[in-house]
Design an enzyme around this catalytic site. Structure first.
Site, PDB file in Angstrom:
ATOM      1  N   ASN A 127       1.613   3.087  -2.615  1.00  0.00           N
ATOM      2  CA  ASN A 127       0.906   4.017  -3.504  1.00  0.00           C
ATOM      3  C   ASN A 127      -0.353   4.555  -2.835  1.00  0.00           C
ATOM      4  OD1 ASN A 127       1.910   4.807  -6.072  1.00  0.00           O
ATOM      5  ND2 ASN A 127       1.834   2.680  -6.745  1.00  0.00           N
ATOM      6  N   MET A 178      -5.061  -6.848  -7.335  1.00  0.00           N
ATOM      7  CA  MET A 178      -4.728  -7.979  -8.210  1.00  0.00           C
ATOM      8  C   MET A 178      -5.916  -8.719  -8.828  1.00  0.00           C
ATOM      9  SD  MET A 178      -1.623  -7.696  -8.288  1.00  0.00           S
ATOM     10  CE  MET A 178      -0.350  -6.863  -7.383  1.00  0.00           C
ATOM     11  N   GLY A 187       0.776  -1.242   0.000  1.00  0.00           N
ATOM     12  CA  GLY A 187       0.000   0.000   0.000  1.00  0.00           C
ATOM     13  C   GLY A 187       0.801   1.281   0.000  1.00  0.00           C
ATOM     14  N   ASN A 236      -6.824   2.628 -12.897  1.00  0.00           N
ATOM     15  CA  ASN A 236      -5.743   1.727 -12.485  1.00  0.00           C
ATOM     16  C   ASN A 236      -4.404   2.317 -12.910  1.00  0.00           C
ATOM     17  OD1 ASN A 236      -4.570  -0.728 -11.479  1.00  0.00           O
ATOM     18  ND2 ASN A 236      -4.341  -1.415 -13.584  1.00  0.00           N
ATOM     19  N   HIS A 250      -0.489   0.954 -14.019  1.00  0.00           N
ATOM     20  CA  HIS A 250       0.263  -0.238 -14.417  1.00  0.00           C
ATOM     21  C   HIS A 250       1.736   0.133 -14.551  1.00  0.00           C
ATOM     22  CE1 HIS A 250       0.731  -4.244 -16.050  1.00  0.00           C
ATOM     23  NE2 HIS A 250       1.509  -3.745 -16.986  1.00  0.00           N
TER      24      HIS A 250
END
Length: 199
Positions: free
Chosen positions: A22, A93, A20, A110, A112
């Site tokens: 981010n 995930m 966590g 999201n 990536h």
């Protein structure tokens, strides 16, 4: 519990599966903002460090299982009660269910750790991505911030940032470079998206 001074703030919900960092970065960024705040963090792992990080920062931390996400509509109903302006996947995930995608169109974001469409898809997360990129001797990598759809890493790209890869880079040093890009740009792009939503 609700603070009347916060009623006009935009609401962000974060989904995460791991440590966590981010999520913590996003929470702290918006704690300094008068326009928006992270109101809840959801995790599919009871032991995920992200839940403690959220708790320590006075953000509601919620754990759920597959049944609650995919079958019982429990997560959907909680999200409907919160009615977030953005749902942010920060190292989450599991694939997002269609009922939530339909209920919150263009509100689920999201990040990536590669330059999509390369190095995306099932199994391409975390160190798996950086190892593949180094193995293929790529000259650059980066981050992709994108809308979420029913497939892994295929939603419309909102923003990308790049970093060069040197011959000395390892998957670990590349991961560090990518984390730095995530910390710098992810909260800023979320803020821009929120500003657009209020126009």
């Amino acid at each position: 519990m609700s603070n009347p001074t916060h009623t006009n703030k935009k609401k962000i919900v974060v989904f995460a599966s791991g440590s966590g960092t981010n999520a913590e970065n996003i929470i702290k960024y918006f704690q300094k903002s008068s326009d928006a705040s992270v109101v809840a963090v959801f995790s599919n792992k009871r032991s995920a460090k992200v839940l403690k990080r959220a708790h320590d920062l006075n953000v509601k931390a919620l754990h759920f299982d597959r049944e609650a996400l995919y079958n019982s509509y429990e997560v959907l109903h909680i999200l409907e009660d919160i009615n977030p302006d953005l749902i942010v996947l920060a190292g989450f995930m599991w694939i997002f269910p269609e009922d939530i995608l339909k209920r919150f169109p263009n509100r689920i974001i999201n990040i990536h750790p590669a330059l999509l469409p390369k190095y995306g898809g099932k199994g391409m997360y975390g160190m798996n991505v950086h190892e593949a990129i180094i193995q293929n001797k790529e000259k650059e990598s980066g981050i992709s911030i994108h809308y979420v759809d029913e497939n892994y890493d295929e939603g419309e790209i909102i923003f990308q940032a790049k970093t060069e890869i040197s011959e000395e880079d390892t998957p670990e040093t590349l991961a560090e470079k990518i984390h730095n890009l995530e910390y710098k740009y992810f909260p800023e792009i979320l803020q821009q998206l929120l500003q657009k939503r209020s126009q």
